[in-house]
Scaffold this motif. Structure first.
Motif, PDB file in Angstrom:
ATOM      1  N   SER A  92      56.248  30.425 -26.106  1.00  0.00           N
ATOM      2  CA  SER A  92      55.072  29.831 -26.748  1.00  0.00           C
ATOM      3  C   SER A  92      55.433  28.578 -27.529  1.00  0.00           C
ATOM      4  CB  SER A  92      54.419  30.853 -27.680  1.00  0.00           C
ATOM      5  OG  SER A  92      55.297  31.214 -28.737  1.00  0.00           O
ATOM      6  N   ALA A  93      56.704  28.449 -27.975  1.00  0.00           N
ATOM      7  CA  ALA A  93      57.125  27.235 -28.665  1.00  0.00           C
ATOM      8  C   ALA A  93      57.326  26.083 -27.692  1.00  0.00           C
ATOM      9  CB  ALA A  93      58.409  27.496 -29.451  1.00  0.00           C
ATOM     10  N   VAL A  94      57.810  26.408 -26.485  1.00  0.00           N
ATOM     11  CA  VAL A  94      58.038  25.370 -25.468  1.00  0.00           C
ATOM     12  C   VAL A  94      56.731  25.001 -24.765  1.00  0.00           C
ATOM     13  CG1 VAL A  94      59.297  24.813 -23.356  1.00  0.00           C
ATOM     14  CG2 VAL A  94      60.396  26.169 -25.154  1.00  0.00           C
ATOM     15  N   SER A  95      55.924  26.016 -24.429  1.00  0.00           N
ATOM     16  CA  SER A  95      54.666  25.799 -23.714  1.00  0.00           C
ATOM     17  C   SER A  95      53.594  26.671 -24.352  1.00  0.00           C
ATOM     18  CB  SER A  95      54.834  26.141 -22.227  1.00  0.00           C
ATOM     19  OG  SER A  95      53.613  26.015 -21.537  1.00  0.00           O
ATOM     20  N   PRO A  96      52.901  26.179 -25.388  1.00  0.00           N
ATOM     21  CA  PRO A  96      51.886  27.002 -26.064  1.00  0.00           C
ATOM     22  C   PRO A  96      50.777  27.466 -25.132  1.00  0.00           C
ATOM     23  CG  PRO A  96      52.428  25.062 -27.370  1.00  0.00           C
ATOM     24  CD  PRO A  96      53.081  24.875 -26.031  1.00  0.00           C
ATOM     25  N   GLY A  97      50.494  26.710 -24.083  1.00  0.00           N
ATOM     26  CA  GLY A  97      49.417  27.093 -23.166  1.00  0.00           C
ATOM     27  C   GLY A  97      49.725  28.346 -22.374  1.00  0.00           C
ATOM     28  N   ARG A  98      51.014  28.691 -22.261  1.00  0.00           N
ATOM     29  CA  ARG A  98      51.374  29.884 -21.473  1.00  0.00           C
ATOM     30  C   ARG A  98      50.841  31.158 -22.108  1.00  0.00           C
ATOM     31  NH1 ARG A  98      51.762  34.048 -19.715  1.00  0.00           N
ATOM     32  NH2 ARG A  98      53.313  35.002 -18.346  1.00  0.00           N
ATOM     33  N   THR A  99      50.877  31.254 -23.405  1.00  0.00           N
ATOM     34  CA  THR A  99      50.408  32.460 -24.081  1.00  0.00           C
ATOM     35  C   THR A  99      49.102  32.249 -24.835  1.00  0.00           C
ATOM     36  OG1 THR A  99      51.794  31.897 -25.990  1.00  0.00           O
ATOM     37  CG2 THR A  99      52.737  33.365 -24.333  1.00  0.00           C
ATOM     38  N   GLY A 100      48.726  30.987 -25.055  1.00  0.00           N
ATOM     39  CA  GLY A 100      47.480  30.735 -25.767  1.00  0.00           C
ATOM     40  C   GLY A 100      46.279  30.708 -24.848  1.00  0.00           C
ATOM     41  N   SER A 101      46.274  29.763 -23.895  1.00  0.00           N
ATOM     42  CA  SER A 101      45.159  29.653 -22.944  1.00  0.00           C
ATOM     43  C   SER A 101      45.480  30.289 -21.611  1.00  0.00           C
ATOM     44  CB  SER A 101      44.816  28.172 -22.730  1.00  0.00           C
ATOM     45  OG  SER A 101      45.932  27.470 -22.204  1.00  0.00           O
ATOM     46  N   LEU A 102      46.617  30.993 -21.517  1.00  0.00           N
ATOM     47  CA  LEU A 102      47.045  31.686 -20.301  1.00  0.00           C
ATOM     48  C   LEU A 102      47.231  30.728 -19.132  1.00  0.00           C
ATOM     49  CD1 LEU A 102      44.829  34.882 -20.505  1.00  0.00           C
ATOM     50  CD2 LEU A 102      47.146  34.533 -21.337  1.00  0.00           C
ATOM     51  N   ALA A 103      47.703  29.507 -19.432  1.00  0.00           N
ATOM     52  CA  ALA A 103      47.996  28.565 -18.354  1.00  0.00           C
ATOM     53  C   ALA A 103      49.207  29.057 -17.581  1.00  0.00           C
ATOM     54  CB  ALA A 103      48.261  27.169 -18.925  1.00  0.00           C
ATOM     55  N   ARG A 104      49.150  28.959 -16.278  1.00  0.00           N
ATOM     56  CA  ARG A 104      50.220  29.468 -15.430  1.00  0.00           C
ATOM     57  C   ARG A 104      50.815  28.324 -14.610  1.00  0.00           C
ATOM     58  NH1 ARG A 104      49.489  32.956 -18.427  1.00  0.00           N
ATOM     59  NH2 ARG A 104      49.103  35.177 -18.048  1.00  0.00           N
ATOM     60  N   LEU A 105      52.104  28.434 -14.331  1.00  0.00           N
ATOM     61  CA  LEU A 105      52.740  27.511 -13.398  1.00  0.00           C
ATOM     62  C   LEU A 105      52.454  27.995 -11.999  1.00  0.00           C
ATOM     63  CD1 LEU A 105      56.193  26.936 -15.122  1.00  0.00           C
ATOM     64  CD2 LEU A 105      54.199  25.439 -15.145  1.00  0.00           C
ATOM     65  N   GLU A 106      51.853  27.147 -11.173  1.00  0.00           N
ATOM     66  CA  GLU A 106      51.492  27.525  -9.816  1.00  0.00           C
ATOM     67  C   GLU A 106      52.518  26.986  -8.831  1.00  0.00           C
ATOM     68  OE1 GLU A 106      49.113  29.445  -9.143  1.00  0.00           O
ATOM     69  OE2 GLU A 106      47.925  29.448 -10.996  1.00  0.00           O
ATOM     70  N   PRO A 107      52.846  27.730  -7.766  1.00  0.00           N
ATOM     71  CA  PRO A 107      53.725  27.199  -6.728  1.00  0.00           C
ATOM     72  C   PRO A 107      53.051  26.043  -6.010  1.00  0.00           C
ATOM     73  CG  PRO A 107      52.797  29.319  -6.081  1.00  0.00           C
ATOM     74  CD  PRO A 107      52.428  29.105  -7.507  1.00  0.00           C
ATOM     75  N   ARG A 108      53.852  25.190  -5.425  1.00  0.00           N
ATOM     76  CA  ARG A 108      53.309  24.019  -4.746  1.00  0.00           C
ATOM     77  C   ARG A 108      52.449  24.418  -3.560  1.00  0.00           C
ATOM     78  NH1 ARG A 108      58.816  20.254  -4.490  1.00  0.00           N
ATOM     79  NH2 ARG A 108      59.039  19.972  -6.763  1.00  0.00           N
ATOM     80  N   PRO A 109      51.265  23.769  -3.392  1.00  0.00           N
ATOM     81  CA  PRO A 109      50.413  24.124  -2.250  1.00  0.00           C
ATOM     82  C   PRO A 109      50.992  23.613  -0.949  1.00  0.00           C
ATOM     83  CG  PRO A 109      49.487  22.260  -3.437  1.00  0.00           C
ATOM     84  CD  PRO A 109      50.678  22.726  -4.240  1.00  0.00           C
ATOM     85  N   GLY A 110      50.543  24.218   0.157  1.00  0.00           N
ATOM     86  CA  GLY A 110      50.974  23.787   1.474  1.00  0.00           C
ATOM     87  C   GLY A 110      50.302  22.491   1.881  1.00  0.00           C
ATOM     88  N   ALA A 111      50.538  22.081   3.145  1.00  0.00           N
ATOM     89  CA  ALA A 111      49.982  20.816   3.630  1.00  0.00           C
ATOM     90  C   ALA A 111      48.464  20.843   3.647  1.00  0.00           C
ATOM     91  CB  ALA A 111      50.533  20.521   5.032  1.00  0.00           C
ATOM     92  N   LEU A 112      47.878  21.956   4.166  1.00  0.00           N
ATOM     93  CA  LEU A 112      46.423  22.057   4.224  1.00  0.00           C
ATOM     94  C   LEU A 112      45.834  22.092   2.819  1.00  0.00           C
ATOM     95  CD1 LEU A 112      43.856  22.391   5.877  1.00  0.00           C
ATOM     96  CD2 LEU A 112      44.240  24.867   5.878  1.00  0.00           C
ATOM     97  N   GLY A 113      46.465  22.856   1.935  1.00  0.00           N
ATOM     98  CA  GLY A 113      45.966  22.925   0.567  1.00  0.00           C
ATOM     99  C   GLY A 113      46.034  21.572  -0.122  1.00  0.00           C
ATOM    100  N   SER A 114      47.096  20.792   0.127  1.00  0.00           N
ATOM    101  CA  SER A 114      47.215  19.470  -0.479  1.00  0.00           C
ATOM    102  C   SER A 114      46.135  18.531   0.031  1.00  0.00           C
ATOM    103  CB  SER A 114      48.604  18.893  -0.188  1.00  0.00           C
ATOM    104  OG  SER A 114      49.606  19.742  -0.708  1.00  0.00           O
ATOM    105  N   MET A 115      45.814  18.615   1.347  1.00  0.00           N
ATOM    106  CA  MET A 115      44.787  17.747   1.913  1.00  0.00           C
ATOM    107  C   MET A 115      43.422  18.058   1.312  1.00  0.00           C
ATOM    108  SD  MET A 115      43.729  17.248   5.911  1.00  0.00           S
ATOM    109  CE  MET A 115      43.176  18.958   6.014  1.00  0.00           C
ATOM    110  N   VAL A 116      43.076  19.362   1.223  1.00  0.00           N
ATOM    111  CA  VAL A 116      41.795  19.751   0.637  1.00  0.00           C
ATOM    112  C   VAL A 116      41.729  19.351  -0.825  1.00  0.00           C
ATOM    113  CG1 VAL A 116      40.324  21.717   0.084  1.00  0.00           C
ATOM    114  CG2 VAL A 116      41.493  21.635   2.280  1.00  0.00           C
ATOM    115  N   GLU A 117      42.846  19.485  -1.526  1.00  0.00           N
ATOM    116  CA  GLU A 117      42.873  19.142  -2.941  1.00  0.00           C
ATOM    117  C   GLU A 117      42.632  17.653  -3.159  1.00  0.00           C
ATOM    118  OE1 GLU A 117      43.085  20.349  -6.889  1.00  0.00           O
ATOM    119  OE2 GLU A 117      43.030  21.526  -5.042  1.00  0.00           O
ATOM    120  N   ARG A 118      43.126  16.810  -2.230  1.00  0.00           N
ATOM    121  CA  ARG A 118      42.898  15.379  -2.359  1.00  0.00           C
ATOM    122  C   ARG A 118      41.433  15.026  -2.106  1.00  0.00           C
ATOM    123  NH1 ARG A 118      48.009  14.999   0.252  1.00  0.00           N
ATOM    124  NH2 ARG A 118      46.965  14.808   2.271  1.00  0.00           N
ATOM    125  N   LEU A 119      40.784  15.732  -1.163  1.00  0.00           N
ATOM    126  CA  LEU A 119      39.381  15.444  -0.871  1.00  0.00           C
ATOM    127  C   LEU A 119      38.472  15.875  -2.011  1.00  0.00           C
ATOM    128  CD1 LEU A 119      39.245  16.528   2.892  1.00  0.00           C
ATOM    129  CD2 LEU A 119      39.355  14.206   1.965  1.00  0.00           C
TER     130      LEU A 119
END
Length: 717
Positions: free
Chosen positions: A507-534
């Motif tokens: 929580s000292a390094v990344s307050p969002g991890r325990t405060g707002s429950l922000a999560r680190l997500e794995p990198r999306p695949g090629a299709l996911g990246s294309m949809v995300e750009r659109l």
């Protein structure tokens, strides 16, 4: 024009052929179509079992089914006995070599799949098809040995309906009945059987351990009794559900959503291990000493824990009272305040608990008991030990207590340029040194490891706690869903008069991890990246909505189906007004309902018997009209066919437009029933309308006069 049925069929079939021009099976003989349909059902059954059998077995089954389909497509003869025996020996031998046995769950499932495929090479008669049908039902049931999830049940339901449709189709001997008709009958049969199925499921007595499926040893395990750096980070890529929580009232604030799992106290310089592994035990539930609630504030909740093959129970910090477990389960609280059960959790487990939001844990722990939590290998992490000495030498901290030292280290994490990441890079032989001085980045386990090592070097007892933190509320059913990617590692330090205190250095390094429950997500695949750009928000919104719906359905499945135990059976009977409830009550109620269903089925069968086939009713009306014109009693029978009636009309009445209309109508009626491509109900309705417009045949034509003797010539008289 001739009045023959062949002529009528020649004029009728092409119209149906045009309507089925784009149908894949329109040009196939019925035998080929039915065989390919059965092979498709078998392929679906194999596909369901493919994740649980060896890759070579799946490939062999797929190759054999493809070969068998090619034989049907090209009208080739089936292989002879030597080939079939060789295939059987290969399948049995391959299974024995792979599993070193042909018995047991895995070997038996593999062998039954291969035998099902091999049986298709003996598909020569209807009885062979029946063997495949019932072997297919048995193979479908074997899927439950591995999983009883909603997805598995859905796949099996599709297979059962397809097998029922194939079984119905095999009973339709005449003509070319469409497969949609077989599926319709199969669906109606399944609907008729649903009430009986529900009665048996709800009331059939569950005698443990005879009731229930074998344990699922293939279930994934999230947490374990040791922690190697990188293990928890890999769980971020696992989006499967770890457990679900139903809070009574509002859930606690985000900083309190720590679900305690294994506690690591033994450290060898590279890995952390639990001080005491779970062990078998007997007797009533027990709690560890030194844990008390510091205020009345508490939270009550129910957890639906997924199988994880370990004895750990996931509960909020801190659970003072034993959780309420199903019959046959008991619990213990370990010295580090985590809870375990008397056996591994191999099936979905439901339990209730009450946890204190504020607590005091181990305030009276002796120095002797804390020695393990101060140990750090002398040769490991030398720069971290030097950092501890420098902090002790700082004039501002020289006379400070443990609280100030903890605060100073947390401040260093906040302001020292440290980063929360899934990819911290190599940790080296001294992972704490690497984090504090080199990479300055890491996931929660790297941060907790470095923090606890530094605390111990400062002379403060500390340990690593693993579990789950946070989760998310499903808006569909209101349940709190905690996934494997919510796995977390934090620290506990022992402070005088306060005991063990939770400190989350992440929580000292990344307050969002325990405060707002922000999560680190794995990198999306090629299709996911294309949809995300659109559309940056489209894919996450759709994925989240679909996942919420699926999670809610899975929760209902686990609650109502998988977790329907004998206790819940008894509760249901009590709600229905039964007083003293036991298994004999279940048997009595079940027998009464089965008798009632049998009587209802008999009544339905009687009414159905009186309801004649519409085609037979139409033919009976035609016989009634023919009886007015002299139809012989031998033909005025239910067994008389349109062809017999047509022959009688041709032999009895003179050639008139009325006779022509009746001959055409009888031919069309026969074609509808026995046509090679089947017909629709609309055509029968049209025949019914035409029957009402048919003219009278009138009187039969007079019979030919009998032969008379020739008159002799006058000269011969």
């Amino acid at each position: 024009m001739t009045d023959s049925p062949q002529a009528a069929r020649a004029t009728t079939v092409p119209s149906r052929g045009l309507r089925r021009l784009f149908s894949l099976s329109a040009g196939w003989p019925r035998e080929s179509r039915d065989t390919l349909f059965l092979l498709g059902i078998t392929a679906w059954i194999v596909l369901l079992q493919a994740p649980h059998i060896p890759l070579w077995a799946s490939a062999l089954a797929g190759g054999l089914l493809t070969w068998r389909a090619a034989m049907t497509w090209q009208h080739q003869p089936l292989p002879g006995m030597p080939v079939r025996v060789a295939l059987l020996v290969a399948c049995v031998g391959g299974t024995a070599l792979h599993f070193h046995t042909i018995a047991g769950r895995d070997a038996g499932s593999t062998l039954i799949v291969l035998l099902l495929v091999l049986k298709t090479f003996e598909l020569r008669a209807r009885r062979d098809a029946f063997v495949i049908f019932f072997l297919g039902f048995f193979t479908l049931l074997s899927h439950f040995f591995y999983s009883q999830s909603l997805a598995t049940a859905t796949g099996i339901l599709i297979g059962v309906i397809a097998l029922l449709a194939g079984l119905v189709n095999a009973q339709l001997r005449a003509g070319y009945p469409p497969l949609r008709q077989s599926f319709g009958i199969a669906l109606r049969m399944a609907a008729w059987g649903t009430p009986l199925m529900l009665v048996l499921f709800v009331l059939f007595p569950r005698f443990a351990p005879l009731w229930g499926m074998p344990s699922n040893d293939m279930a994934r395990t999230g947490l374990s009794g040791d922690m190697r750096l990188g293990n928890i980070a890999r769980l971020v890529e696992d989006d499967s559900v770890a457990f679900r929580v139903r809070f009574e009232g509002e859930p606690p604030p985000q900083p309190f959503l720590y679900f305690r799992g294994p506690v690591m106290e033994r450290f060898d310089g590279h890995e952390w291990h639990a001080l005491q592994e779970p062990f078998p035990f007997r007797g009533p539930p027990a709690t560890a000493a030194g844990l008390v609630a510091a205020s009345p504030a508490s939270v009550r909740y129910e957890i639906l824990l997924q199988p994880h093959q370990k004895q750990w129970l996931l509960l909020l910090d801190a659970t003072v009272e034993p959780p309420q477990l199903p019959a046959g389960w008991s619990s213990r609280q370990m010295p580090a305040y985590e809870w375990i059960t008397n056996r591994p959790v191999t099936d979905v487990l439901r339990y209730r608990a009450t946890s204190a939001l504020h607590y005091v844990a181990g305030a009276d722990t002796s120095a002797q008991q804390l020695r393990t939590d101060l140990y750090s290998p002398a040769a490991a992490n030398p720069r971290t030990r030097a950092l501890a000495q420098s902090l002790r030498a700082d004039l501002r901290l020289a006379q400070a207590g443990p609280d100030a030292l903890v605060a100073a280290v947390m401040e260093r994490l906040r302001t020292g340029g440290y980063t929360y990441t899934l990819e911290p890079g190599p940790t080296g032989t001294d992972p704490a040194d690497t984090f504090w001085f080199d990479s300055k980045q890491g996931f929660c386990e790297h941060i907790a490891n470095a923090f606890v090592v530094l605390m111990r070097d400062l002379g403060i007892p500390a340990r690593v706690v693993t579990g789950y933190q946070g989760g998310e509320r499903n808006p569909v059913d209101g349940l709190w869903t905690v996934r494997q990617r919510d796995a977390h590692a934090w620290a506990e330090v022992w402070l005088p008069r306060r005991g063990w205190v939770r400190i989350d250095p992440t929580s000292a390094v990344s307050p969002g991890r325990t405060g707002s429950l922000a999560r680190l997500e794995p990198r999306p695949g090629a299709l996911g990246s294309m949809v995300e750009r659109l559309d940056p928000g489209f894919a996450p919104r759709i994925a989240r909505s679909l996942r919420n719906l699926w999670d809610a359905a899975n929760t209902r499945w686990n609650s109502w189906i998988i977790n329907y135990t004998q206790d819940r059976q008894f509760d249901l009977l009590r709600q229905l007004g039964f007083g003293q409830v036991n298994w004999t009550t279940l048997v009595q109620v079940l027998a009464g309902l089965l008798i009632a269903l049998a009587l209802a089925g008999s009544l339905w069968s009687l009414l159905e018997h009186r309801t004649t086939d519409p085609w037979l009713r139409l033919l009976a009306r035609a016989r009634q009209r023919f009886a007015q014109w002299g139809l012989p009693a031998t033909l005025n029978q239910p067994a008389s066919t349109p062809g017999q009636l047509r022959s009688w009309v041709l032999a009895t009445f003179a050639a008139t437009p009325a006779r022509k209309a009746w001959i055409d109508w009888l031919t069309a009626l026969e074609t509808w029933r026995y046509a090679a491509r089947g017909a629709s109900p609309a055509e029968l309705t049209l025949l019914r309308r035409r029957a009402r417009q048919l003219p009278s045949l009138g009187r039969p034509r007079p019979a030919a006069p009998p032969a008379t003797q020739k008159t002799a010539p006058k000269g011969d008289r």
